[in-house]
Design an enzyme around this catalytic site. Structure first.
Site, PDB file in Angstrom:
ATOM      1  N   LYS A   1       0.844  -1.199   0.000  1.00 52.05           N
ATOM      2  CA  LYS A   1       0.000   0.000   0.000  1.00 52.05           C
ATOM      3  C   LYS A   1       0.877   1.245   0.000  1.00 52.05           C
ATOM      4  CE  LYS A   1      -3.964   1.953   2.536  1.00 52.05           C
ATOM      5  NZ  LYS A   1      -4.842   1.784   3.720  1.00 52.05           N
TER       6      LYS A   1
ATOM      7  N   SER B   1      -9.710   1.978   2.849  1.00 55.88           N
ATOM      8  CA  SER B   1      -8.834   2.700   1.935  1.00 55.88           C
ATOM      9  C   SER B   1      -7.846   1.814   1.175  1.00 55.88           C
ATOM     10  CB  SER B   1      -8.043   3.746   2.728  1.00 55.88           C
ATOM     11  OG  SER B   1      -7.239   3.130   3.729  1.00 55.88           O
TER      12      SER B   1
ATOM     13  N   SER C   1     -10.169  -0.459   6.997  1.00 59.15           N
ATOM     14  CA  SER C   1      -9.553  -0.241   5.681  1.00 59.15           C
ATOM     15  C   SER C   1      -8.847  -1.455   5.089  1.00 59.15           C
ATOM     16  CB  SER C   1      -8.564   0.932   5.748  1.00 59.15           C
ATOM     17  OG  SER C   1      -9.270   2.142   5.848  1.00 59.15           O
TER      18      SER C   1
END
Length: 453
Positions: free
Chosen positions: A56, A131, A155
């Site tokens: 990420k 996210s 997330s």
């Protein structure tokens, strides 16, 4: 796609072939936008040798441009590795590609990313969740063996559920946050997104453990879980009835079918209720935005990242932030600054911390009677882009995940069924603090039940 369990057994030459095949597949599926490199039409970041793990874009990888998918960090190059990346490299794994995310991890759809949105591999008209939407989409589409994400209010778990993956959030403090771009420091936690519970346990074992560089890192002994996975354990499972009943009909029906299977398998099922989730929402968005307003104040155009042209220091601050931060980040920073301001601190922030303590106590009381809690991940399956355009509606999509972060507990999402449109429905399993083995065993058993093994 090869499993992580099998990939770590490959020879060096086979790993090179695997990485090449992944690169080719990523190029052929640019429209998905799971990786930033797909959205920017650039080569995948892959200078470190080893079994490829997608990362990420808020986890520091030395010499990579790590931007938290924000305009304000364009031009920033990480000068060091996050602790989790160092652990990957030590174990023969390697960061491979930067996955798309909501800007500074604030969002549930990836739409706030500076680079553009990620599509859900199960239905390109629907959100992948967020996210960590890019990480989940990459794993779901077979563009990654496994990925790392971060979970502040769901997330990891929500996008994993929307894309049909396994998403695991460890206990707060179990995995080092050193090198993670901070959103809310008392809530953030790094964890794996994989295609199986076994792979989630393997990747968790690699990244977990005490880190002297992170003051919130637990110094409890870290015991491996993957070599002890037991799908035959009989557990007491507390079904959170008011949360299941509050979900959409498809989610509700699927979870009650799962409960029936768990009963048949010999687990002890009890039914419990939690307080209205509106308290979770209020406490979470006060605490998270307050911490975000402090954490993001460092992005001022002085030390690193993008700097706006200006005639004075004050103008530079305001223009840099005004041009560099997206709408959702600005909204949350303003809210956080407001709740911390004189005259409102006691009315909002202190009350939110009291509510957090109450929420944590509620979870602990149920987990004193049960080994595991079972509830939905989200109120519905993945929704269409633009369907929840109102910010409050979008915030409410996290109602079943944020309480876990407020309580600091480990939780995992396991795919259990597809609806008539082929969209995934997952169950969320939650355990007591530091009881990752319980959570992973329960998930491993559920995964086998669902697959009919």
């Amino acid at each position: 796609m090869i499993s992580l369990k099998d990939a770590i057994k490959l020879s060096s030459s086979d790993i090179v072939k695997l990485r090449k095949n992944l690169k080719d597949k990523i190029k052929d599926n640019r429209q998905l936008g799971a990786y930033i490199e797909q959205l920017t039409n650039s080569d995948i970041s892959d200078e470190y040798a080893g079994v490829p793990i997608a990362i990420k874009d808020n986890i520091q990888v030395k010499n990579w441009s790590i931007t938290s998918c924000s305009k304000i960090l364009q031009g920033y190059v990480a000068p060091y590795h996050a602790t989790v990346v160092e652990k990957l490299l030590k174990a023969g794994l390697a960061p491979f590609g930067r996955t798309n995310m909501d800007e500074f991890a604030m969002g549930s759809t990836t739409e706030s990313s500076f680079y553009g949105k990620t599509l859900n591999p199960l239905d390109h008209t629907r959100v992948p969740g967020g996210s960590s939407g890019g990480s989940a989409a990459a794993v779901s589409a077979g563009l990654a063996i496994a990925a790392l994400g971060s979970d502040t209010g769901g997330s990891i778990r929500q996008p994993a559920a929307f894309c049909g993956c396994v998403g695991f959030k460890p206990t707060y403090g179990r995995v080092s946050r050193y090198g993670l771009g901070a959103y809310s420091s008392s809530l953030d936690q790094i964890g794996p997104i994989t295609r199986s519970v076994e792979d989630a346990a393997l990747l968790y074992d690699i990244i977990a453990g005490h880190d002297p560089k992170d003051s919130t890192s637990s110094n409890l002994e870290n015991i491996s879980t993957s070599d002890k996975l037991n799908s035959d354990r009989k557990l007491t499972i507390a079904v959170i009835k008011n949360y299941v009943d509050g979900a959409s009909q498809d989610v509700k029906d699927s979870l009650y079918k799962v409960v029936d299977k768990l009963k048949e398998a010999g687990h002890n099922i009890i039914y419990k209720d939690l307080s209205n989730s509106k308290y979770d929402i209020a406490a979470y968005y006060i605490i998270a935005t307050a911490e975000a307003s402090a954490n993001l104040s460092r992005y001022d155009g002085v030390r690193y990242g993008r700097r706006a042209d200006s005639n004075s220091l004050g103008q530079m601050y305001s223009k840099t932030r005004g041009e560099g931060f997206g709408v959702e980040v600005q909204r949350r920073m303003l809210l956080g600054t407001f709740v911390l301001s004189s005259g409102y601190y006691d009315a909002y922030y202190i009350k939110a911390q009291k509510a957090r303590a109450f929420i944590k106590l509620e979870y602990e009381e149920i987990l004193n009677e049960a080994d595991i809690m079972l509830m939905p991940v989200a109120p519905s399956v993945a929704y269409k882009f633009g369907e929840l355009s109102d910010p409050l509606s979008a915030y409410l999509s996290d109602i079943y995940t944020i309480g876990v972060n407020l309580a600091g507990l480990p939780a995992i999402t396991v795919p259990v069924q597809s609806d008539k449109n082929g969209l995934n429905i997952s169950a969320q399993l939650i355990g007591g603090a530091w009881k990752e083995q319980d959570v992973l065993d329960a998930a491993f058993g559920l995964e086998k039940l669902v697959k009919g093994n």
